[in-house]
Motif scaffolding. Structure first.
Motif, mmCIF file in Angstrom:
data_model
loop_
_atom_site.group_PDB
_atom_site.id
_atom_site.type_symbol
_atom_site.label_atom_id
_atom_site.label_comp_id
_atom_site.label_asym_id
_atom_site.label_seq_id
_atom_site.Cartn_x
_atom_site.Cartn_y
_atom_site.Cartn_z
ATOM 1 N N MET A 80 0.843 -1.198 0.000
ATOM 2 C CA MET A 80 0.000 0.000 0.000
ATOM 3 C C MET A 80 0.874 1.241 0.000
ATOM 4 O O MET A 80 1.847 1.318 0.742
ATOM 5 C CB MET A 80 -0.916 0.005 1.222
ATOM 6 N N ALA A 81 0.528 2.216 -0.828
ATOM 7 C CA ALA A 81 1.255 3.482 -0.889
ATOM 8 C C ALA A 81 0.255 4.625 -0.957
ATOM 9 O O ALA A 81 -0.863 4.458 -1.439
ATOM 10 C CB ALA A 81 2.186 3.515 -2.093
ATOM 11 N N THR A 82 0.677 5.779 -0.479
ATOM 12 C CA THR A 82 -0.151 6.985 -0.517
ATOM 13 C C THR A 82 0.574 8.034 -1.348
ATOM 14 O O THR A 82 1.722 8.387 -1.058
ATOM 15 C CB THR A 82 -0.398 7.539 0.900
ATOM 16 N N TYR A 83 -0.097 8.516 -2.392
ATOM 17 C CA TYR A 83 0.489 9.500 -3.296
ATOM 18 C C TYR A 83 -0.305 10.802 -3.207
ATOM 19 O O TYR A 83 -1.520 10.803 -3.418
ATOM 20 C CB TYR A 83 0.444 8.999 -4.746
ATOM 21 N N ALA A 84 0.362 11.897 -2.901
ATOM 22 C CA ALA A 84 -0.256 13.220 -2.962
ATOM 23 C C ALA A 84 0.059 13.826 -4.320
ATOM 24 O O ALA A 84 1.204 13.771 -4.783
ATOM 25 C CB ALA A 84 0.261 14.112 -1.843
ATOM 26 N N ILE A 85 -0.965 14.410 -4.950
ATOM 27 C CA ILE A 85 -0.841 14.898 -6.322
ATOM 28 C C ILE A 85 -1.282 16.358 -6.385
ATOM 29 O O ILE A 85 -2.260 16.755 -5.763
ATOM 30 C CB ILE A 85 -1.683 14.035 -7.282
ATOM 31 N N GLY A 86 -0.562 17.141 -7.169
ATOM 32 C CA GLY A 86 -0.837 18.566 -7.298
ATOM 33 C C GLY A 86 -2.068 18.877 -8.134
ATOM 34 O O GLY A 86 -2.788 17.980 -8.605
ATOM 35 N N ILE A 116 3.981 13.025 -4.871
ATOM 36 C CA ILE A 116 4.974 12.604 -3.888
ATOM 37 C C ILE A 116 4.407 11.414 -3.131
ATOM 38 O O ILE A 116 3.244 11.413 -2.741
ATOM 39 C CB ILE A 116 5.364 13.765 -2.936
ATOM 40 N N ARG A 117 5.211 10.381 -2.998
ATOM 41 C CA ARG A 117 4.802 9.211 -2.226
ATOM 42 C C ARG A 117 5.158 9.467 -0.766
ATOM 43 O O ARG A 117 6.318 9.693 -0.427
ATOM 44 C CB ARG A 117 5.499 7.958 -2.751
ATOM 45 N N LEU A 118 4.160 9.462 0.083
ATOM 46 C CA LEU A 118 4.364 9.896 1.460
ATOM 47 C C LEU A 118 5.261 8.952 2.239
ATOM 48 O O LEU A 118 5.977 9.392 3.146
ATOM 49 C CB LEU A 118 3.015 10.048 2.167
ATOM 50 N N GLU A 119 5.244 7.682 1.908
ATOM 51 C CA GLU A 119 6.015 6.716 2.691
ATOM 52 C C GLU A 119 7.521 6.935 2.603
ATOM 53 O O GLU A 119 8.248 6.718 3.579
ATOM 54 C CB GLU A 119 5.665 5.286 2.252
ATOM 55 N N ASP A 120 8.014 7.386 1.443
ATOM 56 C CA ASP A 120 9.451 7.606 1.306
ATOM 57 C C ASP A 120 9.795 8.963 0.691
ATOM 58 O O ASP A 120 10.957 9.241 0.407
ATOM 59 C CB ASP A 120 10.095 6.487 0.486
#
Length: 267
Positions: A1-7, A253-257
Motif C-alpha cells: 500500500m502506498a499513498t500518493y499526494a498529487i498537485g 509525492i509518495r508519502l512513505e518515502d
C-alpha cells in the motif's frame, strides 16, 4: 500500500491518467491525496470529475478555489469567466449527482503527521483549529441552504483572522485562507492578488509557510494553488502545483518515502 499526494489537476485528465500509470496506482490498495482544483482551465474536467468520484474511498481530496467556483457557477451566483472550461459539467446529464458529491468533499484533511489544504493556513492556526474551522465550512456546504453561503462567499475582506468573527464573514475568511492565500504579512494579513514567484513577492509579505512562529509548523502540510512557486519540497511543506495546466508538469509525492514523480504536461 502506498499513498500518493498529487498537485492541481485542473481538468488535465490525460496527464492524470499518465501519472497514475507512472506510479502504478492500484485503487484496491493505494491511496491518492488530491490537493484540490480538480476542475477548470484544462480540457477534460468532466471526465476527471467522474473518474475521481467513481474511484471512491481510494481518493481523499480537499476543495480548491476552482472547485468552489464550479459550485458557484452551477448555483447561478457566479458567472463563467472567458477562460473557464466548466460547460461540459454544467450540461452533463449527471451534473446534479457530480455537484452533490463535490459539496461533500473536505476543505482540510489531516492524518498522522500530514495535513492537506489547497492553499494554506494562517500563521495563528494550529492543525486542530484548522480542522475545526474547516468543519464549519464543510457543514455549511452540505446543508440544503448552501446557496446562502455561496451568495456571501466571494470577497477579499476581511483579509485577516479574528477569533470573534461569526456567520458568513467567518466562513469567508476560512475559505479565503484555505483556498486562495499564497502570501501574507507576519501578522497574518492576506494578499489575494499576488500570483508570482518567490523573487517577486511585494514588500511586507512572505509565503504563508515562512511566517516566523507559524503555529502549524510541526506538521508536514501538503498544498497546491501556487503554480508560480512550482514544486517546492521542504521538511514540512510539500507544495505540489507545478503548473500542469500551463504546460508545466504534474507532480506527485509518495508519502512513505517522499519520492517525487513528475510527468510533463501539454499546454
Amino acid at each position: 500500500m502506498a499513498t500518493y499526494a498529487i498537485g492541481d489537476l485542473q481538468g488535465c485528465f490525460t496527464a492524470f491518467r499518465g501519472l497514475l500509470d507512472l506510479i502504478r496506482f492500484d485503487p484496491a490498495q493505494d491511496k491518492l491525496w488530491l490537493v484540490g482544483d480538480i476542475v477548470n482551465r484544462g480540457p477534460d474536467s468532466l471526465a476527471l470529475l467522474r473518474y475521481i468520484k467513481q474511484v471512491g474511498d481510494a481518493v481523499i481530496m480537499v476543495l480548491g478555489n476552482h472547485d468552489l467556483h464550479l459550485l458557484m457557477v452551477a448555483a447561478g451566483i457566479a458567472r463563467n469567466h472567458p477562460s473557464d472550461t466548466l460547460q461540459p459539467i454544467l450540461g452533463a446529464p449527471d451534473k446534479d449527482e457530480l455537484l452533490h458529491w463535490l459539496r461533500q468533499q473536505k476543505l482540510f484533511y489531516c492524518e498522522n503527521q500530514y495535513a492537506m489544504v489547497h492553499a494554506g493556513l494562517l500563521p495563528s492556526w494550529s492543525i486542530s483549529q484548522a480542522e475545526q474551522l474547516a468543519r464549519e465550512v464543510e457543514t455549511a456546504l452540505r446543508q440544503d441552504n448552501h446557496h446562502e453561503l455561496f451568495a456571501r462567499m466571494y470577497g477579499n475582506e476581511p483579509n485577516y483572522w479574528h477569533e470573534d468573527w461569526t456567520g458568513y464573514i467567518r466562513l469567508r475568511v476560512i475559505i479565503n485562507a484555505m483556498t486562495r492565500m499564497r502570501i501574507c504579512t507576519p501578522d497574518g494579513k492576506m494578499n489575494f492578488v499576488f500570483k508570482g514567484n518567490l523573487q517577486s513577492i511585494p514588500n511586507g509579505y512572505m509565503p504563508w509557510f515562512n511566517v516566523p512562529g507559524r503555529v502549524s509548523r510541526n506538521a508536514t502540510i501538503i498544498c497546491g494553488h501556487w503554480s508560480g512557486l512550482g514544486l517546492h519540497i521542504t521538511d514540512n511543506i510539500f507544495a505540489l502545483d507545478s503548473g500542469c495546466v500551463w504546460g508545466g508538469q504534474l507532480s506527485a509525492i509518495r508519502l512513505e518515502d517522499r519520492k517525487i514523480f513528475q510527468l510533463p504536461c501539454a499546454r
